[in-house]
Design an enzyme around this catalytic site. Structure first.
Site, PDB file in Angstrom:
ATOM      1  N   CYS A  55      -6.870  -4.576  -4.059  1.00 42.07           N
ATOM      2  CA  CYS A  55      -7.965  -4.269  -4.986  1.00 42.07           C
ATOM      3  C   CYS A  55      -7.756  -2.906  -5.617  1.00 42.07           C
ATOM      4  CB  CYS A  55      -9.301  -4.321  -4.250  1.00 42.07           C
ATOM      5  SG  CYS A  55     -10.710  -3.895  -5.291  1.00 42.07           S
ATOM      6  N   TYR A  86     -10.506  -9.537 -16.417  1.00 43.61           N
ATOM      7  CA  TYR A  86     -10.578  -9.609 -14.956  1.00 43.61           C
ATOM      8  C   TYR A  86     -10.792 -11.048 -14.493  1.00 43.61           C
ATOM      9  CZ  TYR A  86     -12.241  -8.652 -10.203  1.00 43.61           C
ATOM     10  OH  TYR A  86     -12.403  -8.629  -8.838  1.00 43.61           O
ATOM     11  N   GLU A  98      -3.256  -6.736  -9.730  1.00 39.21           N
ATOM     12  CA  GLU A  98      -4.047  -5.541 -10.023  1.00 39.21           C
ATOM     13  C   GLU A  98      -3.204  -4.308  -9.709  1.00 39.21           C
ATOM     14  OE1 GLU A  98      -7.887  -5.504  -8.209  1.00 39.21           O
ATOM     15  OE2 GLU A  98      -8.345  -7.564  -8.770  1.00 39.21           O
ATOM     16  N   ASP A 133      -8.730 -10.125   0.822  1.00 35.94           N
ATOM     17  CA  ASP A 133      -8.530 -10.394  -0.601  1.00 35.94           C
ATOM     18  C   ASP A 133      -7.277 -11.260  -0.755  1.00 35.94           C
ATOM     19  OD1 ASP A 133     -10.730  -8.854  -1.377  1.00 35.94           O
ATOM     20  OD2 ASP A 133      -9.531  -7.020  -1.431  1.00 35.94           O
ATOM     21  N   TYR A 138      -3.444  -9.871  -5.808  1.00 32.64           N
ATOM     22  CA  TYR A 138      -3.505  -8.845  -4.759  1.00 32.64           C
ATOM     23  C   TYR A 138      -2.139  -8.589  -4.124  1.00 32.64           C
ATOM     24  CZ  TYR A 138      -8.517  -9.680  -5.185  1.00 32.64           C
ATOM     25  OH  TYR A 138      -9.786  -9.825  -5.665  1.00 32.64           O
ATOM     26  N   CYS A 201     -14.080  -1.121  -1.204  1.00 32.17           N
ATOM     27  CA  CYS A 201     -12.750  -0.507  -1.259  1.00 32.17           C
ATOM     28  C   CYS A 201     -11.679  -1.533  -0.931  1.00 32.17           C
ATOM     29  CB  CYS A 201     -12.672   0.687  -0.309  1.00 32.17           C
ATOM     30  SG  CYS A 201     -11.046   1.462  -0.247  1.00 32.17           S
ATOM     31  N   CYS A 210       5.157   6.498   6.834  1.00 33.41           N
ATOM     32  CA  CYS A 210       6.360   6.289   6.021  1.00 33.41           C
ATOM     33  C   CYS A 210       7.194   7.560   6.050  1.00 33.41           C
ATOM     34  CB  CYS A 210       5.989   5.935   4.590  1.00 33.41           C
ATOM     35  SG  CYS A 210       7.419   5.711   3.507  1.00 33.41           S
TER      36      CYS A 210
END
Length: 216
Positions: A55, A86, A98, A133, A138, A201, A210
């Site tokens: 998202c 959208y 997105e 999602d 996504y 969110c 990482c």
């Protein structure tokens, strides 16, 4: 309607994609958080980065908070439909995911720091989803703008894959490609979590660090 292949979500072909439109969707003239335009012009020496990590509301906030980021905007990329809405993107029939376009000053924030933020802010092993999602829009996505970004992105993926494997995760499914055309999302999506502080969110990383960008 979802496009499925052997039971798995898939990106539609150009022939299957919705037609879209010639006119770009309008966006606000100024960023809601940063003292900059969404569309430019940008200061000399600015660079671009393009990331998809689920998202785009929460993803954009991750990047506008970084020192050295000049501007951010959310939109759609990686598919076939020009200037999609959208609602069209959510059908799975545009091929887009997105994304967040980041404009940054590489003298202040190296590209490797953006890469580290990208990898650590989502789970890049989930294919056509991020958490709850689900859909092609996504999927994890990274578009590089030059050979230096490509080399850095490839190195960061390999380093993060090693760290993820040690932590028990599967292979990274992120799509790494030359940055395609970026189509701005609707005005109400831009800096959404600033204008809607209690909004959804949806980001959830792996909690695996990482190694790229550490100490920069």
């Amino acid at each position: 309607m979802w496009f499925k292949d052997s039971g798995a979500l898939r990106v539609p072909s150009a022939a299957e994609a919705l037609p879209g439109r010639e006119t770009p969707l309008p966006v606000p003239p100024r960023h809601h958080v940063l003292p900059a335009s969404l569309t430019g012009p940008f200061p000399e020496g600015s660079a671009f980065a393009l990331f998809g990590l689920g998202c785009f509301w929460g993803a954009e906030r991750k990047f506008w908070q970084l020192p050295g980021v000049i501007s951010t905007a959310v939109g759609y990329a990686g598919g076939h439909t020009p200037n999609p809405t959208y609602e069209e993107t959510c059908t799975g029939r545009t091929g887009h995911t997105e994304v967040v376009r980041v404009v940054f000053d590489p003298a202040v924030v190296p590209y490797e720091v953006l890469l580290r933020t990208f990898w650590e802010s989502h789970d890049p092993t989930q294919g056509m989803r991020q958490g709850n999602d689900v859909g092609t829009q996504y999927r994890s996505f990274l578009g590089w703008y030059d050979d230096a970004q490509r080399a850095a992105a490839d190195a960061s993926r390999d380093a993060y894959q090693s760290a993820l494997t040690q932590a028990g995760y599967g292979p990274i499914t992120t799509e790494l490609v030359p940055a395609p055309t970026f189509y701005f999302a609707e005005s109400y999506h831009q800096q959404y979590l600033h204008t809607h502080p209690n909004g959804y969110c949806g980001l959830g990383g792996t909690h695996v660090s990482c190694p790229i960008g550490v100490g920069v």
